[in-house]
Design an enzyme around this catalytic site. Structure first.
Site: not given
Ligand code: UDP
Ligand code: MG
Length: 139
Positions: A11, A51, A59, A87, A93, A104, A114, A117, A128
């Site tokens: 990212k 997204y 957010f 993952r 996250t 992360r 973070n 992805h 994706e």
């Molecule tokens: N994100 C954020 N605030 C939040 C949760 C998520 O800015 O409270 C952003 C973060 O960059 C995250 C992305 O949105 O990686 C997608 O969210 P998801 O819940 O899918 O998390 P991930 O699968 O990336 O762990």
């Molecule tokens: Mg996700």
């Protein structure tokens, strides 16, 4: 589980901080094979489309601004159990909750910025991946 594929992006915070090479090293070191990779930058419209599944979340606007703010590196990765193992490699996250040793935990700046992805299912990995790569680009 048999060999499958996942999709990742390094990212904007991580490319801007010069962490791209270190993160790619971690990914290869964990046993993933890179099947396709590109350095590119998302437009705001691209980030909104990628997204779209999060469009209703509070957010979303910030996420779109952030994801289009600097280059990203998109890649398709292959390994046994790739989606779940990736993952695990990247961690939670929120970097404050990410297990020690995860990407992360080491590189993320915040819950939004973070570092990486990782797809959450085989189905989303295919969707994706197809957002960035056509079939000719896939080994
Ligand atoms: N994100 C954020 N605030 C939040 C949760 C998520 O800015 O409270 C952003 C973060 O960059 C995250 C992305 O949105 O990686 C997608 O969210 P998801 O819940 O899918 O998390 P991930 O699968 O990336 O762990
Ligand atoms: Mg996700």
């Amino acid at each position: 589980m048999a060999t499958n594929r996942t999709f990742t992006m390094i990212k904007p915070d991580a490319t801007a901080a010069g962490n791209t090479g270190k993160i790619i090293d971690r990914i290869i070191g964990a046993g993933f094979t890179i099947k396709a990779m590109k350095w590119t930058q998302l437009s705001k419209a691209d980030a909104e489309a990628f997204y779209a599944v999060h469009a209703e979340r509070p957010f979303y606007g910030e996420l779109v601004e952030y994801m289009s703010s600097a280059p990203i590196v998109a890649a398709i990765l292959e390994k046994d159990n790739a989606v779940a193992d990736f993952r695990e490699l990247i961690g939670a996250t929120n970097p404050a909750e990410a297990a020690p040793g995860t990407i992360r935990a080491e590189f993320a700046e915040s819950i939004a910025a973070n570092a990486v992805h990782g797809s959450d299912s085989d189905e989303n990995a295919a969707i994706e991946g197809a957002f960035y790569f056509n079939t000719r680009e896939l080994a």
